[in-house]
Design an enzyme around this catalytic site. Structure first.
Site, PDB file in Angstrom:
ATOM      1  N   ARG A 255     -48.374 -33.467 -46.289  1.00 44.84           N
ATOM      2  CA  ARG A 255     -48.716 -33.293 -45.029  1.00 44.84           C
ATOM      3  C   ARG A 255     -50.128 -33.962 -44.739  1.00 44.84           C
ATOM      4  NH1 ARG A 255     -45.775 -29.009 -42.358  1.00 44.84           N
ATOM      5  NH2 ARG A 255     -44.412 -28.400 -43.980  1.00 44.84           N
TER       6      ARG A 255
ATOM      7  N   HIS B 191     -45.157 -21.423 -27.217  1.00 46.83           N
ATOM      8  CA  HIS B 191     -44.213 -20.800 -28.308  1.00 46.83           C
ATOM      9  C   HIS B 191     -43.474 -19.929 -27.486  1.00 46.83           C
ATOM     10  CE1 HIS B 191     -43.084 -18.969 -32.131  1.00 46.83           C
ATOM     11  NE2 HIS B 191     -43.192 -17.767 -31.752  1.00 46.83           N
TER      12      HIS B 191
ATOM     13  N   ASP C  27     -48.971 -19.743 -35.064  1.00 44.36           N
ATOM     14  CA  ASP C  27     -48.628 -19.275 -33.842  1.00 44.36           C
ATOM     15  C   ASP C  27     -49.599 -18.000 -33.799  1.00 44.36           C
ATOM     16  OD1 ASP C  27     -46.500 -20.685 -33.102  1.00 44.36           O
ATOM     17  OD2 ASP C  27     -45.179 -19.480 -34.452  1.00 44.36           O
TER      18      ASP C  27
ATOM     19  N   GLN D 221     -38.952 -20.665 -17.393  1.00 43.63           N
ATOM     20  CA  GLN D 221     -40.087 -20.107 -17.328  1.00 43.63           C
ATOM     21  C   GLN D 221     -41.236 -21.043 -18.180  1.00 43.63           C
ATOM     22  OE1 GLN D 221     -40.920 -17.900 -15.087  1.00 43.63           O
ATOM     23  NE2 GLN D 221     -38.812 -18.038 -14.536  1.00 43.63           N
ATOM     24  N   GLU D 222     -40.866 -21.690 -19.240  1.00 47.19           N
ATOM     25  CA  GLU D 222     -41.815 -22.370 -19.949  1.00 47.19           C
ATOM     26  C   GLU D 222     -42.136 -23.633 -18.943  1.00 47.19           C
ATOM     27  OE1 GLU D 222     -40.508 -23.801 -23.892  1.00 47.19           O
ATOM     28  OE2 GLU D 222     -39.472 -22.040 -24.183  1.00 47.19           O
TER      29      GLU D 222
HETATM   30  N1  NHR Z   1     -49.791 -25.289 -36.975  1.00 45.83           N
HETATM   31  C1  NHR Z   1     -50.797 -24.473 -36.811  1.00 45.83           C
HETATM   32  N2  NHR Z   1     -51.742 -24.559 -37.757  1.00 45.83           N
HETATM   33  N3  NHR Z   1     -50.811 -23.558 -36.170  1.00 45.83           N
HETATM   34  C2  NHR Z   1     -49.920 -23.380 -35.212  1.00 45.83           C
HETATM   35  O1  NHR Z   1     -50.082 -22.158 -34.163  1.00 45.83           O
HETATM   36  C3  NHR Z   1     -48.921 -24.192 -34.915  1.00 45.83           C
HETATM   37  C4  NHR Z   1     -48.920 -25.353 -35.952  1.00 45.83           C
HETATM   38  C5  NHR Z   1     -47.826 -26.321 -35.767  1.00 45.83           C
HETATM   39  C6  NHR Z   1     -46.836 -26.184 -34.813  1.00 45.83           C
HETATM   40  C7  NHR Z   1     -45.566 -24.754 -32.946  1.00 45.83           C
HETATM   41  C8  NHR Z   1     -44.865 -23.521 -33.679  1.00 45.83           C
HETATM   42  C9  NHR Z   1     -44.124 -22.703 -32.682  1.00 45.83           C
HETATM   43  O2  NHR Z   1     -44.679 -22.607 -31.668  1.00 45.83           O
HETATM   44  C10 NHR Z   1     -46.674 -25.124 -33.780  1.00 45.83           C
HETATM   45  C11 NHR Z   1     -47.759 -24.061 -33.964  1.00 45.83           C
HETATM   46  C12 NHR Z   1     -42.971 -25.401 -36.485  1.00 45.83           C
HETATM   47  C13 NHR Z   1     -42.705 -24.327 -37.509  1.00 45.83           C
HETATM   48  C14 NHR Z   1     -42.214 -24.815 -38.843  1.00 45.83           C
HETATM   49  O3  NHR Z   1     -41.942 -23.925 -39.590  1.00 45.83           O
HETATM   50  C15 NHR Z   1     -43.266 -23.283 -37.123  1.00 45.83           C
HETATM   51  C16 NHR Z   1     -43.929 -23.022 -35.790  1.00 45.83           C
HETATM   52  C17 NHR Z   1     -43.960 -23.726 -34.974  1.00 45.83           C
HETATM   53  C18 NHR Z   1     -43.537 -25.265 -35.144  1.00 45.83           C
HETATM   54  N4  NHR Z   1     -41.891 -25.935 -39.021  1.00 45.83           N
HETATM   55  C19 NHR Z   1     -41.244 -26.570 -40.303  1.00 45.83           C
HETATM   56  C20 NHR Z   1     -42.377 -27.125 -41.142  1.00 45.83           C
HETATM   57  O4  NHR Z   1     -42.062 -26.973 -42.435  1.00 45.83           O
HETATM   58  C21 NHR Z   1     -40.196 -27.556 -40.127  1.00 45.83           C
HETATM   59  C22 NHR Z   1     -39.222 -27.024 -39.158  1.00 45.83           C
HETATM   60  C23 NHR Z   1     -38.331 -28.229 -38.775  1.00 45.83           C
HETATM   61  O5  NHR Z   1     -38.662 -29.419 -38.946  1.00 45.83           O
HETATM   62  O6  NHR Z   1     -37.357 -27.967 -38.088  1.00 45.83           O
HETATM   63  O7  NHR Z   1     -43.297 -27.691 -40.669  1.00 45.83           O
HETATM   64  O8  NHR Z   1     -43.008 -21.990 -33.168  1.00 45.83           O
HETATM   65  C1  GAR Z   2     -39.156 -24.999 -26.374  1.00 51.48           C
HETATM   66  O1  GAR Z   2     -38.457 -23.844 -25.992  1.00 51.48           O
HETATM   67  C2  GAR Z   2     -40.413 -24.696 -27.242  1.00 51.48           C
HETATM   68  O2  GAR Z   2     -40.978 -23.404 -26.540  1.00 51.48           O
HETATM   69  C3  GAR Z   2     -39.892 -24.662 -28.410  1.00 51.48           C
HETATM   70  O3  GAR Z   2     -39.094 -25.492 -28.899  1.00 51.48           O
HETATM   71  C4  GAR Z   2     -38.448 -25.877 -27.420  1.00 51.48           C
HETATM   72  C5  GAR Z   2     -38.764 -27.371 -27.162  1.00 51.48           C
HETATM   73  O4  GAR Z   2     -38.030 -27.926 -26.105  1.00 51.48           O
HETATM   74  N1  GAR Z   2     -41.116 -24.514 -29.466  1.00 51.48           N
HETATM   75  C6  GAR Z   2     -40.955 -24.210 -30.783  1.00 51.48           C
HETATM   76  O5  GAR Z   2     -40.024 -23.533 -31.096  1.00 51.48           O
HETATM   77  C7  GAR Z   2     -42.256 -24.613 -31.619  1.00 51.48           C
HETATM   78  N2  GAR Z   2     -41.819 -24.221 -32.798  1.00 51.48           N
HETATM   79  P1  GAR Z   2     -38.427 -29.149 -25.390  1.00 51.48           P
HETATM   80  O6  GAR Z   2     -38.389 -30.389 -26.406  1.00 51.48           O
HETATM   81  O7  GAR Z   2     -37.065 -29.335 -24.603  1.00 51.48           O
HETATM   82  O8  GAR Z   2     -39.522 -29.059 -24.835  1.00 51.48           O
END
Ligand code: NHR
Ligand code: GAR
Length: 226
Positions: free
Chosen positions: A70, A114, A150, A178-179
């Site tokens: 990462r 989110h 989040d 809505q997003e």
């Molecule tokens: N990073 C931080 N530090 N803080 C946040 O608030 C973040 C972030 C990275 C992404 C978006 C998020 C969401 O809105 C986001 C917010 C991915 C995962 C996850 O578990 C969780 C939350 C969000 C995005 N990802 C896995 C991972 O191992 C991979 C999942 C996949 O590739 O399908 O990174 O929900």
């Molecule tokens: C959206 O619903 C967004 O809120 C969500 O993924 C979708 C992306 O759609 N985000 C997450 O779940 C972040 N973890 P899009 O690619 O069509 O914008």
């Protein structure tokens, strides 16, 4: 950023890019006073990259699988983003968890959307979990991103009802509509200098925000705008 100079955005995606499309459309129409400097995807070949190209916006790929861990991926991502000189970095369906080094680098200029009414349902599969929990209301949240997944300071939320016959897909579609109104609104506020993060506190028009803003208090019904 002076008034004459538009807010520059870097948009990070991982897939479909429908939220990105809403930003591209509003930037093109002038509704959203921003320049989308670049779209960056950690997944090669996704639909969102094609949407950027169609709009004449640089579409960049940075495949996390090409990096050993990462931190290495994020160091390359920071370099790529900073080369675009953005004022604001947007996570729009970006699916990689970010380390504290990354979130601190962009503190106060990094937003996420989110698909839940945070603090409810952090993490993934939010629509399925909202239905399973028997929620009657669900929605989406824009927040400043911090190291806590989040968990960063919330700015604004849009709400939708959960209907008796909903499945995760029907509910996701209602939230997504809505997003597409929610993200442009929050970005407009940031671009206009009305929104900022001070410590852990969101300020809107200079006032500390004591609870999330509600989109329905601002957005005109679609009908009225036509
Ligand atoms: N990073 C931080 N530090 N803080 C946040 O608030 C973040 C972030 C990275 C992404 C978006 C998020 C969401 O809105 C986001 C917010 C991915 C995962 C996850 O578990 C969780 C939350 C969000 C995005 N990802 C896995 C991972 O191992 C991979 C999942 C996949 O590739 O399908 O990174 O929900
Ligand atoms: C959206 O619903 C967004 O809120 C969500 O993924 C979708 C992306 O759609 N985000 C997450 O779940 C972040 N973890 P899009 O690619 O069509 O914008």
């Amino acid at each position: 950023m002076s008034a004459a100079q538009k807010c520059r955005l870097a948009v990070l995606i991982s897939g479909r890019g429908s939220n990105l499309q809403a930003l591209l459309d509003q930037a093109a129409s002038g509704e959203l006073p921003v320049t989308i400097a670049a779209v960056i995807s950690n997944r090669p070949g996704v639909q969102g990259l094609e949407r950027a190209r169609q709009a004449g916006v640089p579409a960049l790929e940075l495949d996390h699988k090409n990096y050993p861990d990462r931190p290495a991926f994020e160091a390359a991502l920071i370099e790529l983003i900073d080369r675009q000189q953005p004022n604001l970095v947007i996570l729009a369906g970006f699916m990689r968890v970010l380390t504290a080094d990354f979130t601190e680098h962009y503190r106060g200029r990094l937003l996420n959307i989110h698909p839940s009414l945070l603090p409810k349902f952090r993490g993934l599969h939010t629509h399925e979990r909202a239905i399973a929990a028997g929620e009657t209301e669900h929605g989406a949240t824009i927040h400043f991103v911090t190291a806590e997944l989040d968990g960063g300071p919330v700015i604004v939320q849009a709400r939708v009802p959960v209907l008796p016959d909903d499945n995760p897909d029907t509910l996701a579609a209602r939230v997504l509509t809505q997003e597409h109104r929610l993200y442009p609104q929050a970005i407009r506020w940031f671009a206009e200098g009305r929104l900022r993060l001070e410590g852990e506190q969101v300020r809107f028009d200079g006032q500390p925000l004591m609870q999330p803003l509600r989109l329905e208090d601002f957005a005109n019904p679609t009908e009225a705008r036509r």
